[in-house]
Scaffold this motif. Structure first.
Motif, short mmCIF file in Angstrom:
data_model
loop_
_atom_site.label_atom_id
_atom_site.label_comp_id
_atom_site.label_asym_id
_atom_site.label_seq_id
_atom_site.Cartn_x
_atom_site.Cartn_y
_atom_site.Cartn_z
N MET A 1 0.82 -1.20 -0.39
CA MET A 1 0.12 -0.20 -0.03
C MET A 1 0.91 0.71 -0.25
O MET A 1 1.98 1.17 0.52
CB MET A 1 -0.98 -0.37 1.18
CG MET A 1 -1.82 1.11 1.48
SD MET A 1 -2.51 1.20 2.92
CE MET A 1 -3.68 -0.03 2.36
N ASN A 2 0.42 2.19 -1.09
CA ASN A 2 1.55 3.57 -0.96
C ASN A 2 0.34 4.40 0.03
O ASN A 2 0.10 5.37 0.11
CB ASN A 2 1.26 4.13 -2.23
CG ASN A 2 1.99 5.31 -2.35
OD1 ASN A 2 2.29 6.31 -1.27
ND2 ASN A 2 1.99 5.53 -3.82
N TRP A 3 1.47 4.48 1.50
CA TRP A 3 0.97 5.29 2.73
C TRP A 3 1.25 6.50 2.49
O TRP A 3 0.51 7.21 2.99
CB TRP A 3 1.74 4.47 3.63
CG TRP A 3 1.20 3.45 4.23
CD1 TRP A 3 2.24 2.01 4.05
CD2 TRP A 3 0.51 3.47 4.82
NE1 TRP A 3 1.56 1.16 4.39
CE2 TRP A 3 0.31 1.84 5.25
CE3 TRP A 3 -0.87 3.88 5.22
CZ2 TRP A 3 -0.93 0.76 5.39
CZ3 TRP A 3 -1.98 3.30 5.62
CH2 TRP A 3 -2.28 2.25 5.77
N VAL A 4 1.89 7.26 1.21
CA VAL A 4 2.30 8.44 1.00
C VAL A 4 1.61 8.52 -0.17
O VAL A 4 0.26 10.06 1.42
CB VAL A 4 3.28 8.44 -0.16
CG1 VAL A 4 3.56 10.31 -0.62
CG2 VAL A 4 4.62 8.55 0.84
N LEU A 5 0.75 8.43 -0.44
CA LEU A 5 -0.66 9.06 -1.63
C LEU A 5 -1.58 8.74 -0.45
O LEU A 5 -2.38 9.65 -0.47
CB LEU A 5 -0.87 8.17 -2.18
CG LEU A 5 0.30 7.78 -3.53
CD1 LEU A 5 0.00 6.98 -4.57
CD2 LEU A 5 -0.08 8.99 -3.79
N SER A 127 -6.77 2.31 2.01
CA SER A 127 -7.30 2.67 1.05
C SER A 127 -6.92 1.98 1.03
O SER A 127 -6.02 0.40 0.33
CB SER A 127 -6.62 3.80 0.62
OG SER A 127 -7.28 4.05 -0.45
N GLY A 128 -8.14 1.60 -0.42
CA GLY A 128 -7.99 -0.12 -1.63
C GLY A 128 -9.37 -0.16 -2.64
O GLY A 128 -9.65 0.94 -3.17
N THR A 129 -9.59 -1.37 -3.11
CA THR A 129 -10.18 -1.55 -3.80
C THR A 129 -11.71 -2.80 -3.39
O THR A 129 -11.32 -3.31 -3.01
CB THR A 129 -9.89 -1.93 -5.58
OG1 THR A 129 -9.25 -3.36 -5.26
CG2 THR A 129 -8.67 -0.87 -6.13
N CYS A 130 -12.71 -2.09 -3.90
CA CYS A 130 -13.77 -3.38 -3.80
C CYS A 130 -15.15 -3.19 -5.27
O CYS A 130 -15.18 -1.23 -5.52
CB CYS A 130 -14.35 -2.82 -2.71
SG CYS A 130 -15.70 -3.94 -2.20
N HIS A 131 -15.39 -4.28 -6.15
CA HIS A 131 -16.28 -4.14 -6.85
C HIS A 131 -15.13 -3.16 -7.80
O HIS A 131 -15.72 -3.24 -8.92
CB HIS A 131 -17.47 -4.06 -6.50
CG HIS A 131 -18.03 -4.31 -5.63
ND1 HIS A 131 -18.24 -5.52 -5.65
CD2 HIS A 131 -19.25 -4.08 -4.29
CE1 HIS A 131 -18.85 -5.73 -4.76
NE2 HIS A 131 -19.66 -4.94 -4.18
N GLY A 152 -16.70 -4.08 13.22
CA GLY A 152 -15.91 -4.60 11.83
C GLY A 152 -15.78 -3.12 11.01
O GLY A 152 -15.29 -2.46 11.83
N ARG A 153 -15.51 -3.71 9.67
CA ARG A 153 -14.79 -2.38 9.20
C ARG A 153 -16.18 -2.06 7.41
O ARG A 153 -16.88 -3.78 7.22
CB ARG A 153 -14.37 -2.87 7.63
CG ARG A 153 -13.52 -4.34 7.69
CD ARG A 153 -11.91 -4.99 7.53
NE ARG A 153 -11.48 -4.24 8.46
CZ ARG A 153 -9.65 -4.87 8.68
NH1 ARG A 153 -9.21 -4.32 7.08
NH2 ARG A 153 -9.31 -4.44 9.37
N ALA A 154 -15.68 -1.46 6.87
CA ALA A 154 -16.92 -1.08 5.34
C ALA A 154 -16.28 -0.56 4.31
O ALA A 154 -15.03 -0.25 4.78
CB ALA A 154 -18.22 -0.25 5.66
N TRP A 155 -16.11 -1.12 3.16
CA TRP A 155 -16.10 -0.37 2.18
C TRP A 155 -16.71 0.47 1.86
O TRP A 155 -17.69 0.08 1.02
CB TRP A 155 -15.35 -1.68 1.06
CG TRP A 155 -14.30 -2.62 2.16
CD1 TRP A 155 -13.24 -2.18 1.18
CD2 TRP A 155 -14.39 -3.66 2.68
NE1 TRP A 155 -11.99 -3.90 1.33
CE2 TRP A 155 -13.24 -4.13 2.54
CE3 TRP A 155 -15.01 -3.81 3.41
CZ2 TRP A 155 -12.98 -5.78 3.50
CZ3 TRP A 155 -14.97 -4.67 4.37
CH2 TRP A 155 -13.91 -5.54 4.64
N VAL A 156 -16.12 1.63 1.40
CA VAL A 156 -17.10 3.04 1.51
C VAL A 156 -16.47 3.49 -0.57
O VAL A 156 -15.28 3.38 -0.67
CB VAL A 156 -16.28 4.28 2.31
CG1 VAL A 156 -17.61 5.85 1.14
CG2 VAL A 156 -17.94 3.50 3.46
#
Length: 234
Positions: A1-5, A127-131, A152-156
């Motif tokens: 993961m690009n923590w700078v971004l 930060s990531g991707t989903c769908h 838990g966690r959610a993807w937004v």
């Protein structure tokens, strides 16, 4: 993961701003959508891991939610046990059994409703991707854990601030639960992100000197054919 971004993104958006935008989006949906109904296919399987025996309960139903998704009505279309459709008193007993197993639990205080915002602390954790879309991953913890809350966690989605997936567990699990997983996935219906699939698995074990019980519960609930009632003022 690009923590700078990720840090640069936080500098422009701010963690609090992300959470505020999520709830602004939820409030917008609440104002626009007066109600929704959908078709649901439910399957509950309970396996006795000591004997290898398994039993399956299932049903199809039409579910109607009023504004905000907090009040539900369920019209049972079919009810089945181990693949056999039930009728008459067997059908009524099957529905009662489904209710006991929590099919229509309505007293939970789930996150990401406008009326439960103050029940939880929210934090952007990654930060990531989903769908196939860029998302923020938001963790949530109940401020007062109870049998009605979850963690838990959610993807937004970054572009619209819609919730598109949640992974969670009850804030308080019974001591007999040794492993559990719950995932709610969303999909697009008429341009609106709505729940389309719920999956749960749970392992239970009771041991007092010797093992008395070891079971696995697997639940699948699929939602389709959404029909929306839009506010006349929209």
């Amino acid at each position: 993961m690009n923590w700078v971004l990720l840090l640069l993104a936080f500098a422009s958006n701010g963690e609090g701003t992300v959470i505020d935008r999520v709830f602004d989006r939820l409030a917008e949906k609440d104002r626009r959508i007066a109600g929704v109904s959908y078709f649901a296919v439910y399957r509950y399987e309970e396996q006795d891991l000591k004997t290898g025996k398994a039993g399956v309960l299932g049903c199809t139903r039409r579910v109607t939610w009023e504004r905000g998704g907090r009040r539900q009505e369920h019209e049972f279309l079919t009810v089945s046990s181990n693949g056999r459709e039930l009728a008459g008193r067997e059908r009524e007993r099957g529905i009662a059994d489904l209710r006991r197993k929590g099919l229509m639990a309505t007293d939970s205080r789930m996150p990401f409703f406008t009326d439960t915002r103050e029940d939880y602390d929210y934090e952007v954790i990654a930060s990531g991707t989903c769908h196939g879309r860029d998302v923020w991953i938001v963790g949530f913890e109940p401020r007062s854990p109870s049998g009605r809350t979850v963690r838990g966690r959610a993807w937004v989605l970054k572009d619209s601030f819609d919730v598109v997936r949640m992974s969670f567990l009850p804030a308080r699990l019974p001591f007999v639960v040794t492993d559990a997983s719950m995932v709610l996935d969303y999909g697009l219906a008429d341009g609106i992100w709505v729940p389309v699939r719920f999956d749960m698995s749970m392992d239970l074990m009771l041991k007092v000197l010797v093992e008395l019980m070891r079971r696995r519960i697997v639940i699948e609930d699929l939602y389709s054919d959404h029909v929306f009632s839009l506010d006349a003022g929209e």
